[in-house]
Design an enzyme around this catalytic site. Structure first.
Site, PDB file in Angstrom:
ATOM      1  N   SER A   1      45.652  50.810  19.823  1.00 52.27           N
ATOM      2  CA  SER A   1      45.678  50.633  18.864  1.00 52.27           C
ATOM      3  C   SER A   1      46.568  50.041  18.271  1.00 52.27           C
ATOM      4  O   SER A   1      46.740  48.830  18.927  1.00 52.27           O
ATOM      5  CB  SER A   1      45.582  51.666  17.655  1.00 52.27           C
ATOM      6  OG  SER A   1      44.819  52.053  16.548  1.00 52.27           O
TER       7      SER A   1
ATOM      8  N   HIS B   1      57.507  48.364   8.472  1.00 53.44           N
ATOM      9  CA  HIS B   1      58.422  47.277   7.480  1.00 53.44           C
ATOM     10  C   HIS B   1      59.409  47.920   6.685  1.00 53.44           C
ATOM     11  O   HIS B   1      58.356  49.830   6.344  1.00 53.44           O
ATOM     12  CB  HIS B   1      57.031  47.382   5.952  1.00 53.44           C
ATOM     13  CG  HIS B   1      55.501  46.901   6.775  1.00 53.44           C
ATOM     14  ND1 HIS B   1      55.740  45.506   6.954  1.00 53.44           N
ATOM     15  CD2 HIS B   1      54.219  47.003   6.815  1.00 53.44           C
ATOM     16  CE1 HIS B   1      54.350  45.321   7.531  1.00 53.44           C
ATOM     17  NE2 HIS B   1      53.607  46.616   7.700  1.00 53.44           N
TER      18      HIS B   1
ATOM     19  N   CYS C   1      43.588  55.263  19.205  1.00 55.47           N
ATOM     20  CA  CYS C   1      41.970  55.620  19.304  1.00 55.47           C
ATOM     21  C   CYS C   1      41.715  56.642  20.052  1.00 55.47           C
ATOM     22  O   CYS C   1      42.173  56.196  21.719  1.00 55.47           O
ATOM     23  CB  CYS C   1      40.861  54.814  19.151  1.00 55.47           C
ATOM     24  SG  CYS C   1      41.239  53.172  17.452  1.00 55.47           S
TER      25      CYS C   1
END
Length: 261
Positions: A112, A117, A140
């Protein structure tokens, strides 16, 4: 939870959204200097290293990294990851217990991504500046990203932390029965060290039947000197009380998600 014997690959998706806020006071002529400082302290290179450490904690093999510093401020990093090694110890990694701190890094994960940010900003009038970092860790398979929480909280100067954890999809056991979660969890708090929990006011809002878990944290003790970009001696006692009040209002507004002024 009893160990599942699966028909094939574990198809569950486990996602952790982790938001931190660092609050500071800088007078009007110092606000730009503060934003420049925080922008440099958490630039794309620093964030990339933090995500590399997270990948190591949860056992990811890094496939690709994209990072960017923005003008005038802020940065983003996206990291694609894949399964790192065998999952013989996946039960231990999924256990409802705190993960490692920065000085003790482990291993493990599945396919994954990890993203971060940053959002430095400041109030136009009253001197309050807030740095926010949003981190998403999505895996996952058998391993939960919750083991990275201790490290993330200690990697940032976290005055307020807001976390969401959800498990989506299903996987089948050898009899064909669907399983919508593969590990026991009652609270995100149980993945955070006791020492850290003692420093924060914490609340949970969980929807167990939907495998949705939400926890918010706010520091209990807020010494003014830890929130000033300038020297404390530059302010009068009256100014200090006024600044302290502004800081507490700012933190309460973020924590409870509403404006009080």
């Amino acid at each position: 939870m009893k160990k599942l014997k699966l028909q094939g690959f574990n198809n569950l998706t486990k996602s952790l959204s982790f938001n931190i806020y660092d609050v500071c006071y800088a007078s009007a002529d110092k606000q730009k200097a503060y934003i420049d400082y925080i922008d440099e302290a958490y630039n794309a290179d620093r964030l990339t290293q933090i995500l590399k450490d997270v990948a190591e904690i949860i056992g990811a093999q890094i496939l690709n990294i994209a990072h960017q510093d923005y003008d005038p401020q802020g940065a983003s990093v996206t990291m694609l990851i894949s399964e790192g090694m065998d999952h013989d110890d996946s039960d231990e990694m999924n256990a409802e217990s705190p993960g490692p701190l920065p000085e003790t890094v482990l291993a493990h994960l599945d396919k994954s991504h990890i993203t971060v940010h940053t959002y430095p900003e400041s109030h136009p009038n009253n001197g309050i500046s807030t740095f926010r970092a949003d981190i998403d860790v999505s895996t996952c398979g058998r391993i939960s990203p919750l083991k990275a929480l201790n490290y993330l909280i200690h990697s940032f100067e976290s005055d307020i932390v807001i976390m969401d954890y959800k498990v989506r999809g299903f996987t089948r056991d050898v009899s064909g029965k669907k399983h919508y979660i593969d590990h026991s969890i009652t609270s995100i708090q149980n993945y955070i060290s006791e020492e850290t929990r003692n420093n924060y006011q914490m609340i949970d809002v969980n929807v167990y039947q939907e495998n949705l878990f939400h926890t918010k944290m706010m520091l209990k003790e807020t010494e003014l000197e830890n929130y000033l970009f300038e020297k404390e001696s530059e302010f009068s006692e009256h100014q200090k009380l006024e600044i302290q009040d502004r800081l507490q209002i700012e933190m309460a507004e973020i924590f409870y998600g509403r404006n009080y002024n």
